[in-house]
Design a protein around this motif. Sequence first.
Motif, PDB file in Angstrom:
ATOM      1  N   SER A  49       6.679 -12.272   1.359  1.00 38.53           N
ATOM      2  CA  SER A  49       5.234 -12.064   1.232  1.00 38.53           C
ATOM      3  C   SER A  49       4.429 -13.273   1.689  1.00 38.53           C
ATOM      4  O   SER A  49       3.273 -13.137   2.085  1.00 38.53           O
ATOM      5  N   VAL A  50       5.027 -14.478   1.640  1.00 36.57           N
ATOM      6  CA  VAL A  50       4.284 -15.666   2.057  1.00 36.57           C
ATOM      7  C   VAL A  50       3.856 -15.569   3.512  1.00 36.57           C
ATOM      8  O   VAL A  50       2.794 -16.089   3.900  1.00 36.57           O
ATOM      9  N   THR A  51       4.645 -14.881   4.348  1.00 33.84           N
ATOM     10  CA  THR A  51       4.273 -14.755   5.760  1.00 33.84           C
ATOM     11  C   THR A  51       3.028 -13.892   5.913  1.00 33.84           C
ATOM     12  O   THR A  51       2.232 -14.106   6.835  1.00 33.84           O
ATOM     13  N   ASN A  52       2.856 -12.922   5.015  1.00 32.88           N
ATOM     14  CA  ASN A  52       1.639 -12.113   5.050  1.00 32.88           C
ATOM     15  C   ASN A  52       0.442 -12.898   4.522  1.00 32.88           C
ATOM     16  O   ASN A  52      -0.656 -12.797   5.061  1.00 32.88           O
ATOM     17  N   ARG A  53       0.665 -13.689   3.477  1.00 32.84           N
ATOM     18  CA  ARG A  53      -0.447 -14.468   2.905  1.00 32.84           C
ATOM     19  C   ARG A  53      -1.001 -15.480   3.895  1.00 32.84           C
ATOM     20  O   ARG A  53      -2.200 -15.778   3.887  1.00 32.84           O
ATOM     21  N   LEU A  54      -0.132 -15.992   4.751  1.00 31.10           N
ATOM     22  CA  LEU A  54      -0.561 -17.034   5.679  1.00 31.10           C
ATOM     23  C   LEU A  54      -0.835 -16.520   7.088  1.00 31.10           C
ATOM     24  O   LEU A  54      -1.250 -17.291   7.958  1.00 31.10           O
ATOM     25  N   ALA A  55      -0.609 -15.233   7.321  1.00 26.98           N
ATOM     26  CA  ALA A  55      -0.757 -14.691   8.675  1.00 26.98           C
ATOM     27  C   ALA A  55      -2.161 -14.925   9.213  1.00 26.98           C
ATOM     28  O   ALA A  55      -3.147 -14.463   8.641  1.00 26.98           O
ATOM     29  N   GLY A  63       4.098 -37.358   5.719  1.00 24.19           N
ATOM     30  CA  GLY A  63       2.667 -37.130   5.847  1.00 24.19           C
ATOM     31  C   GLY A  63       2.037 -36.509   4.616  1.00 24.19           C
ATOM     32  O   GLY A  63       2.702 -35.938   3.745  1.00 24.19           O
ATOM     33  N   THR A  64       0.696 -36.612   4.542  1.00 25.63           N
ATOM     34  CA  THR A  64      -0.049 -36.068   3.409  1.00 25.63           C
ATOM     35  C   THR A  64       0.029 -34.560   3.350  1.00 25.63           C
ATOM     36  O   THR A  64       0.073 -33.968   2.266  1.00 25.63           O
ATOM     37  N   GLN A  65       0.035 -33.892   4.503  1.00 26.04           N
ATOM     38  CA  GLN A  65       0.059 -32.433   4.502  1.00 26.04           C
ATOM     39  C   GLN A  65       1.308 -31.900   3.809  1.00 26.04           C
ATOM     40  O   GLN A  65       1.248 -30.977   3.003  1.00 26.04           O
ATOM     41  N   THR A  66       2.459 -32.494   4.109  1.00 25.56           N
ATOM     42  CA  THR A  66       3.693 -32.084   3.452  1.00 25.56           C
ATOM     43  C   THR A  66       3.640 -32.400   1.967  1.00 25.56           C
ATOM     44  O   THR A  66       4.074 -31.602   1.123  1.00 25.56           O
ATOM     45  N   ALA A  67       3.124 -33.574   1.633  1.00 25.24           N
ATOM     46  CA  ALA A  67       2.990 -33.945   0.224  1.00 25.24           C
ATOM     47  C   ALA A  67       2.143 -32.920  -0.527  1.00 25.24           C
ATOM     48  O   ALA A  67       2.523 -32.446  -1.608  1.00 25.24           O
ATOM     49  N   LEU A  68       0.986 -32.556   0.045  1.00 31.11           N
ATOM     50  CA  LEU A  68       0.120 -31.572  -0.597  1.00 31.11           C
ATOM     51  C   LEU A  68       0.838 -30.242  -0.791  1.00 31.11           C
ATOM     52  O   LEU A  68       0.759 -29.624  -1.864  1.00 31.11           O
ATOM     53  N   SER A  69       1.522 -29.793   0.235  1.00 32.92           N
ATOM     54  CA  SER A  69       2.179 -28.489   0.177  1.00 32.92           C
ATOM     55  C   SER A  69       3.243 -28.455  -0.914  1.00 32.92           C
ATOM     56  O   SER A  69       3.307 -27.511  -1.715  1.00 32.92           O
ATOM     57  N   ALA A  83       1.842 -24.546  -9.000  1.00 34.45           N
ATOM     58  CA  ALA A  83       1.057 -23.307  -8.966  1.00 34.45           C
ATOM     59  C   ALA A  83       1.890 -22.175  -8.392  1.00 34.45           C
ATOM     60  O   ALA A  83       2.807 -22.386  -7.590  1.00 34.45           O
ATOM     61  N   GLU A  84       1.550 -20.960  -8.795  1.00 32.45           N
ATOM     62  CA  GLU A  84       2.284 -19.786  -8.327  1.00 32.45           C
ATOM     63  C   GLU A  84       1.388 -18.560  -8.396  1.00 32.45           C
ATOM     64  O   GLU A  84       0.204 -18.660  -8.751  1.00 32.45           O
ATOM     65  N   VAL A  96      -2.522 -24.283   2.175  1.00 33.40           N
ATOM     66  CA  VAL A  96      -1.789 -24.973   1.113  1.00 33.40           C
ATOM     67  C   VAL A  96      -1.839 -24.157  -0.180  1.00 33.40           C
ATOM     68  O   VAL A  96      -0.833 -24.010  -0.887  1.00 33.40           O
ATOM     69  N   VAL A  97      -3.015 -23.616  -0.486  1.00 35.24           N
ATOM     70  CA  VAL A  97      -3.174 -22.834  -1.710  1.00 35.24           C
ATOM     71  C   VAL A  97      -2.461 -21.490  -1.609  1.00 35.24           C
ATOM     72  O   VAL A  97      -1.679 -21.107  -2.486  1.00 35.24           O
ATOM     73  N   ARG A  98      -2.693 -20.755  -0.537  1.00 39.45           N
ATOM     74  CA  ARG A  98      -2.142 -19.405  -0.429  1.00 39.45           C
ATOM     75  C   ARG A  98      -0.627 -19.414  -0.315  1.00 39.45           C
ATOM     76  O   ARG A  98       0.040 -18.459  -0.712  1.00 39.45           O
ATOM     77  N   ALA A  99      -0.034 -20.474   0.198  1.00 39.78           N
ATOM     78  CA  ALA A  99       1.427 -20.549   0.280  1.00 39.78           C
ATOM     79  C   ALA A  99       2.074 -20.470  -1.093  1.00 39.78           C
ATOM     80  O   ALA A  99       3.204 -19.983  -1.231  1.00 39.78           O
ATOM     81  N   THR A 100       1.375 -20.930  -2.122  1.00 43.08           N
ATOM     82  CA  THR A 100       1.932 -20.891  -3.476  1.00 43.08           C
ATOM     83  C   THR A 100       1.848 -19.493  -4.094  1.00 43.08           C
ATOM     84  O   THR A 100       2.496 -19.237  -5.113  1.00 43.08           O
ATOM     85  N   GLY A 101       1.026 -18.627  -3.525  1.00 38.76           N
ATOM     86  CA  GLY A 101       0.748 -17.321  -4.122  1.00 38.76           C
ATOM     87  C   GLY A 101      -0.503 -17.332  -4.969  1.00 38.76           C
ATOM     88  O   GLY A 101      -0.988 -16.275  -5.382  1.00 38.76           O
ATOM     89  N   ALA A 102      -1.035 -18.511  -5.256  1.00 40.23           N
ATOM     90  CA  ALA A 102      -2.259 -18.623  -6.046  1.00 40.23           C
ATOM     91  C   ALA A 102      -3.476 -18.250  -5.204  1.00 40.23           C
ATOM     92  O   ALA A 102      -3.396 -18.140  -3.969  1.00 40.23           O
ATOM     93  N   MET A 103      -4.607 -18.083  -5.868  1.00 39.07           N
ATOM     94  CA  MET A 103      -5.875 -17.807  -5.205  1.00 39.07           C
ATOM     95  C   MET A 103      -6.748 -19.051  -5.247  1.00 39.07           C
ATOM     96  O   MET A 103      -6.738 -19.789  -6.234  1.00 39.07           O
ATOM     97  N   ARG A 104      -7.500 -19.276  -4.158  1.00 41.72           N
ATOM     98  CA  ARG A 104      -8.419 -20.403  -4.120  1.00 41.72           C
ATOM     99  C   ARG A 104      -9.782 -19.982  -4.650  1.00 41.72           C
ATOM    100  O   ARG A 104     -10.309 -18.937  -4.285  1.00 41.72           O
ATOM    101  N   VAL A 105     -10.364 -20.823  -5.508  1.00 39.59           N
ATOM    102  CA  VAL A 105     -11.695 -20.608  -6.064  1.00 39.59           C
ATOM    103  C   VAL A 105     -12.556 -21.806  -5.684  1.00 39.59           C
ATOM    104  O   VAL A 105     -12.106 -22.954  -5.764  1.00 39.59           O
ATOM    105  N   SER A 106     -13.789 -21.550  -5.267  1.00 36.36           N
ATOM    106  CA  SER A 106     -14.642 -22.610  -4.730  1.00 36.36           C
ATOM    107  C   SER A 106     -15.662 -23.126  -5.743  1.00 36.36           C
ATOM    108  O   SER A 106     -16.255 -22.349  -6.501  1.00 36.36           O
ATOM    109  N   VAL A 107     -15.859 -24.438  -5.728  1.00 36.02           N
ATOM    110  CA  VAL A 107     -16.998 -25.076  -6.378  1.00 36.02           C
ATOM    111  C   VAL A 107     -17.963 -25.505  -5.280  1.00 36.02           C
ATOM    112  O   VAL A 107     -17.557 -26.216  -4.351  1.00 36.02           O
TER     113      VAL A 107
END
Length: 395
Positions: A5-11, A100-106, A113-114, A132-143
């Motif tokens: 499913s991660v491939t669909n979340r990030l497509a 790198g930072t990108q890998t660290a964040l991921s 998170a899941e 980065v957020v969607r790869a975990t399966g979580a949803m991103r919420v904005s401030v």
Amino acid sequence: MRYASVTNRLAGLGSDKWAVHMRAREMKHAGEDVIELTIGEPDIPTPNDMIDVAERSMRAGRTGYSNGRGEPAVLAALSAKYTARTGRPIDAEHIMCFPGTQTALSLVMLGIAEEGDEIITGDPLYATYDGVVRATGAMRVSVPLRPEKGFRMQAADLEKVITPRTKVLLLNTPHNPTGAVLSAREIAEIGEVCRKHNLWIVSDEVYEQLIFDGTFASPLDQPELADRTVAVSSISKSHAAPGFRSGWCVGPKDFTRRLLPLSESMLFGGQPFIADMTAYALGQPSAAASTMRESYLRRARSIANRLDGVAGIDCKIPQAGMFILADIRATGLSGDEFAMRLLEEELVAVMPGESFGENLAGYLRLSLSVADDKIDAACAGIVRLASRLQKRKSA
């Protein structure tokens, strides 16, 4: 065939955000003289002394396997850096090294998170945070990061979007794309909200050494927030070494202990010769950072002087970083529309604000890591297009 499913979340996620940049590259490849102000990459070379260390290390045979946490020398250097910064003992068990930072964040996000969780970010936000957020399966919420507050996150705005599903606040200071720098007081107020709701704080601090106005502050440095904070950074920006891919995270010992098997399943260590170079770089003040701060601030001032108040454009000097924003809403075009027309009509490539969230609609992000003469030419092109649009509106 069936896929995870991660491939669909990030497509396709994020690809449209770089449409202007990709079109600019196509035009340059075809022979067009395009000025690129789209991406943030240091315009000075990696310092020779760092490269010399890496070369000597390679020739000394430091090209074998490493381990999942990091080489002893770089762990010691990071321990010294963060112990001095926080005023608390930070040892190797608090630290993990990554490419790198990108890998660290991921990997950090995958560790906390899941699916079913919510991860809060500011809006505007760095373009890769969605992935980065969607790869975990979580949803991103904005401030919303509001211009009238200098695009600095406000604790009251954060509290409004928290729900029982909220797990993490992804904080970025100094901020990309706005250049905003949170003060220690603002971080304490934000941190108190996170303590109240038992949230993790993941702090992206890659621009720590590129502050023009203000003092760097981190939730990691505040003892009452340390047990819920994971800071990530790298030498990409601070030492003009993006291609070496050397980053890290610093957090609670229990967190890194739990994250280590996940990291080892993906990356069983980095290159020892890069670790040696990183340890050397961290052991002394960064001359590259000093040079970049001076040139980026000079260019930011030049751009603001040329654009602010001209043809309806609003452009203010940022507090930090490699970018400056230009508010072009008065032209009547969206950031996407203006950026594409600017590329086609003036051969100037900039990033539309919409690539960084809804709250930056009608803005442009201009990179400061471009030679001064190209900055001047790019500003002239922006003014010409904005002036043409203004004349048509008043006709």
